[in-house]
Design a protein around this motif. Structure first.
Motif, PDB file in Angstrom:
ATOM      1  N   LEU A 430       0.839  -1.203   0.000  1.00  0.00           N
ATOM      2  CA  LEU A 430       0.000   0.000   0.000  1.00  0.00           C
ATOM      3  C   LEU A 430       0.875   1.255   0.000  1.00  0.00           C
ATOM      4  O   LEU A 430       0.526   2.265  -0.620  1.00  0.00           O
ATOM      5  N   SER A 431       2.045   1.166   0.661  1.00  0.00           N
ATOM      6  CA  SER A 431       2.954   2.327   0.672  1.00  0.00           C
ATOM      7  C   SER A 431       3.571   2.568  -0.700  1.00  0.00           C
ATOM      8  O   SER A 431       4.071   3.668  -0.974  1.00  0.00           O
ATOM      9  N   LEU A 432       3.534   1.535  -1.582  1.00  0.00           N
ATOM     10  CA  LEU A 432       4.074   1.691  -2.929  1.00  0.00           C
ATOM     11  C   LEU A 432       3.031   2.180  -3.924  1.00  0.00           C
ATOM     12  O   LEU A 432       3.354   2.398  -5.094  1.00  0.00           O
ATOM     13  N   GLY A 433       1.779   2.298  -3.455  1.00  0.00           N
ATOM     14  CA  GLY A 433       0.731   2.814  -4.339  1.00  0.00           C
ATOM     15  C   GLY A 433      -0.289   1.786  -4.761  1.00  0.00           C
ATOM     16  O   GLY A 433      -1.198   2.112  -5.554  1.00  0.00           O
ATOM     17  N   VAL A 472      10.356   2.951  -9.572  1.00  0.00           N
ATOM     18  CA  VAL A 472      10.478   1.632  -8.958  1.00  0.00           C
ATOM     19  C   VAL A 472       9.109   1.135  -8.490  1.00  0.00           C
ATOM     20  O   VAL A 472       8.802  -0.062  -8.617  1.00  0.00           O
ATOM     21  N   CYS A 473       8.304   2.021  -7.949  1.00  0.00           N
ATOM     22  CA  CYS A 473       6.948   1.639  -7.523  1.00  0.00           C
ATOM     23  C   CYS A 473       6.148   1.119  -8.718  1.00  0.00           C
ATOM     24  O   CYS A 473       5.432   0.105  -8.612  1.00  0.00           O
ATOM     25  N   GLU A 474       6.272   1.785  -9.846  1.00  0.00           N
ATOM     26  CA  GLU A 474       5.553   1.354 -11.046  1.00  0.00           C
ATOM     27  C   GLU A 474       6.099   0.015 -11.538  1.00  0.00           C
ATOM     28  O   GLU A 474       5.339  -0.853 -11.993  1.00  0.00           O
ATOM     29  N   MET A 475       7.408  -0.166 -11.447  1.00  0.00           N
ATOM     30  CA  MET A 475       8.010  -1.437 -11.852  1.00  0.00           C
ATOM     31  C   MET A 475       7.459  -2.591 -11.010  1.00  0.00           C
ATOM     32  O   MET A 475       7.137  -3.665 -11.536  1.00  0.00           O
ATOM     33  N   VAL A 476       7.338  -2.377  -9.705  1.00  0.00           N
ATOM     34  CA  VAL A 476       6.820  -3.418  -8.812  1.00  0.00           C
ATOM     35  C   VAL A 476       5.356  -3.682  -9.109  1.00  0.00           C
ATOM     36  O   VAL A 476       4.893  -4.827  -9.069  1.00  0.00           O
ATOM     37  N   ARG A 477       4.591  -2.634  -9.422  1.00  0.00           N
ATOM     38  CA  ARG A 477       3.167  -2.827  -9.734  1.00  0.00           C
ATOM     39  C   ARG A 477       2.997  -3.661 -10.998  1.00  0.00           C
ATOM     40  O   ARG A 477       2.138  -4.543 -11.074  1.00  0.00           O
ATOM     41  N   VAL A 478       3.859  -3.399 -12.008  1.00  0.00           N
ATOM     42  CA  VAL A 478       3.777  -4.131 -13.274  1.00  0.00           C
ATOM     43  C   VAL A 478       4.327  -5.555 -13.126  1.00  0.00           C
ATOM     44  O   VAL A 478       3.742  -6.523 -13.644  1.00  0.00           O
TER      45      VAL A 478
END
Length: 580
Positions: A430-433, A472-478
């Motif tokens: 959740l902290s990553l978006g 990096v947050c977007e990379m983890v989401r993808v």
């Protein structure tokens, strides 16, 4: 550190155990400790590195003697004894003892003779015409092996009668009550004793007896610390026995604490005694403490106790705290206590506990930490199914929990650790978006491998490569599976991408799944692509995802087969990369 200043006359902190403070903990070189550590302290000799042969090892005499049949050994010993006594003029007791307690020499002698027939006559005849180096069986009869006495063999004489002082001082020690087979220990430690002039050694021994010590006590003290006979009466020894006498100890008690196989430094025992005296005990309390724990003075000549005091001083302990700790000291060896304390310190460092918290816990719970042997950090992290942060919090909140993690006890996973991990993983995502309850969140939780602390560590590792947190947050989401890679693997793959494959860091943002692929697959695809590109058969601006993401079959059909030798080059590259 006023307490340290009070103890400085006895140089405690000058020789506190650097084995504990530095050698056993490389972390000390990179951490800053508020109370400080003794860097560069002298390493105390807690035990001698060159020890004389213990009494139990003298069993080699019987083992070697058993190699010679009794029918040969007995007459050979008699012949050797007769030669040493009748021919060479040694006292009968000396000759008899030497012949019975020099099996290696006797075996060597017998091998030089054809012993068929009258063994005693044959040995006597051989000795008559072949003089021996009498120092060899003499030193062996003192309890030394050939390899141990070889350095002591005189170069210019071979008969014991030519070394009058050696025999005289040998007899003085015998008359003092020291066993002949144990004199090798004394000779090894202080050979100069056997070179004292006429009457000197006896006078030194009498000086110790005048202190009130019985002959058998003096004999044991000499055996355990022969250096006390090399000069005048040893002042440190004298002060120790005088102080112990004031505390109510009999000399016979001191004798009982000494091990014949040990080696004692009375200056260090005196230092240990003075340290205990500075802790505010009454004579009665100190008597009771030393009676219950004589190892505080005699174990390692007091060095282990001094190391313990010096160590705890560095963590901020006070004299009052020492006073209470020693009154409740457990019935274990001081060395073991220090070792247990060291293991706990290493455990705290390995779970990333703050320096201030380590100081606080060690200072407030030394008895808890030193009484039992804690399991290693890796073992506890696995068996408790918990991360470093959680263990750290548990210990800080309740140090008594360490009792359940000691050697010999079965460690069970912490209650609700799996649920707790999921809660913390969810908070991390959740902290990553990630959106609470979303399919992306559920998918990420399923593919994650690792504890919450490890996920944060891996996320930080990717950021440290130079990427923005938003990217990096977007990379983890993808591609959430990228955080299932260990920190070391992530660093290696990023390094290969930038330095070996020569791709820009921005390619990770466009294709984060790169971090999930096997590195050999990546190298094979890129190597083949570069070969085709050099042949002019591949688009020089082909995206990283296009090269890596498709299956091997699709890659071969679409790219490798563009050149007649493509398959051969592909197979050669594959063989080379697989065997790297």
């Amino acid at each position: 550190m006023r307490q340290a200043q009070n103890l400085r006359p006895w140089s405690i902190l000058k020789w506190v155990s650097s084995n504990f403070l530095e050698n056993h903990s490389p972390f000390l070189k990179i951490r800053s400790w508020p109370t400080g550590f003794v860097h560069g302290a002298h390493n105390p000799r807690l035990y001698r590195t060159k020890r004389p042969v213990p009494a139990e090892e003298i069993a080699f005499i019987a083992e070697s003697a058993s190699k010679i049949p009794v029918a040969i050994r007995k007459p050979a010993q008699a012949a050797l004894s007769d030669y040493l006594h009748s021919t060479r003029g040694l006292q009968f007791l000396d000759a008899d003892h030497i012949s019975r307690n020099s099996p290696f020499f006797l075996e060597k002698l017998v091998k030089r003779i054809n012993v068929e027939g009258d063994v005693a006559r044959l040995v006597s005849r051989f000795l008559r015409y072949h003089p021996i180096n009498e120092f060899e069986p003499f030193f062996e009869s003192m309890g030394l092996k050939p390899s141990e006495y070889a350095p002591f063999l005189p170069r210019d004489i071979m008969f014991l009668s030519d070394s009058e002082l050696l025999l005289e001082n040998y007899h003085v020690l015998c008359n003092c009550g020291i066993e002949r087979t144990k004199m090798g220990k004394i000779y090894t430690e202080a050979a100069e004793i056997f070179r004292h002039d006429h009457g000197v050694l006896m006078a030194k021994i009498r000086a110790y007896e005048k202190l009130g010590l019985s002959q058998d006590t003096v004999a044991k003290v000499i055996l355990c610390s022969p250096y006390i006979l090399t000069g005048d009466v040893n002042l440190d020894f004298r002060k120790v026995i005088e102080k112990l006498k004031v505390l109510g100890f009999e000399f016979s008690w001191i004798k009982e604490q000494l091990s014949e196989n040990g080696y004692y430094r009375w200056n260090r025992i005196l230092e240990a005694l003075l340290v205990l005296s500075k802790m505010g005990y009454t004579n009665e309390q100190l008597n009771r403490l030393i009676s219950q724990h004589p190892g505080l003075l005699f174990e390692g000549s007091g060095s282990w106790m001094i190391s313990l005091v010096g160590l705890l001083l560095k963590f901020g302990s006070t004299m009052d705290e020492f006073h209470k700790m020693f009154l409740q000291f457990p019935h274990i060896k001081v060395e073991k206590f220090v070792s247990n304390l060291r293991l706990c310190f290493i455990f705290f460092v390995e779970i990333d506990m703050e320096a201030e918290e380590i100081d606080r816990i060690i200072r407030s719970h030394p008895l808890l930490l030193g009484s039992s042997t804690l399991k290693k950090a890796n073992s506890l992290l696995t068996n408790l199914n918990a991360g470093k942060k959680r263990l750290c919090e548990i210990v800080k909140e309740n140090p008594q929990a360490l009792k359940n993690w000691v050697m010999g006890l079965k460690v069970k996973p912490l209650a609700n650790s799996a649920e707790d991990e999921n809660v913390h993983k969810t908070k991390f995502l959740l902290s990553l978006g990630f959106v609470k309850g979303s399919n992306d969140l559920k998918r990420a939780l399923k593919v994650f491998r690792g504890k919450r602390g490890e996920l944060q560590e891996r996320f930080d590792c990717i950021m440290k490569s130079g990427l923005d947190r938003t990217d990096v947050c977007e990379m983890v989401r993808v591609s959430p599976q990228i955080l299932s890679q260990t920190k070391d693997v992530l660093e290696m793959k990023i390094d290969i991408l930038l330095n070996d494959l020569k791709y820009p860091l921005s390619s990770l943002v466009r294709f984060p799944a790169y971090l999930s692929f096997n590195i050999k697959r990546v190298k094979l695809r890129i190597s083949m692509y570069n070969w085709l590109k050099n042949k002019g058969l591949a688009d020089p601006l082909l995206a990283l995802s296009t090269i890596i993401a498709c299956s091997d079959k699709a890659f071969i059909e679409q790219y490798v087969n563009r050149h007649p030798d493509g398959i051969r080059v592909w197979l050669d590259l594959k063989k080379t990369i697989i065997h790297e």
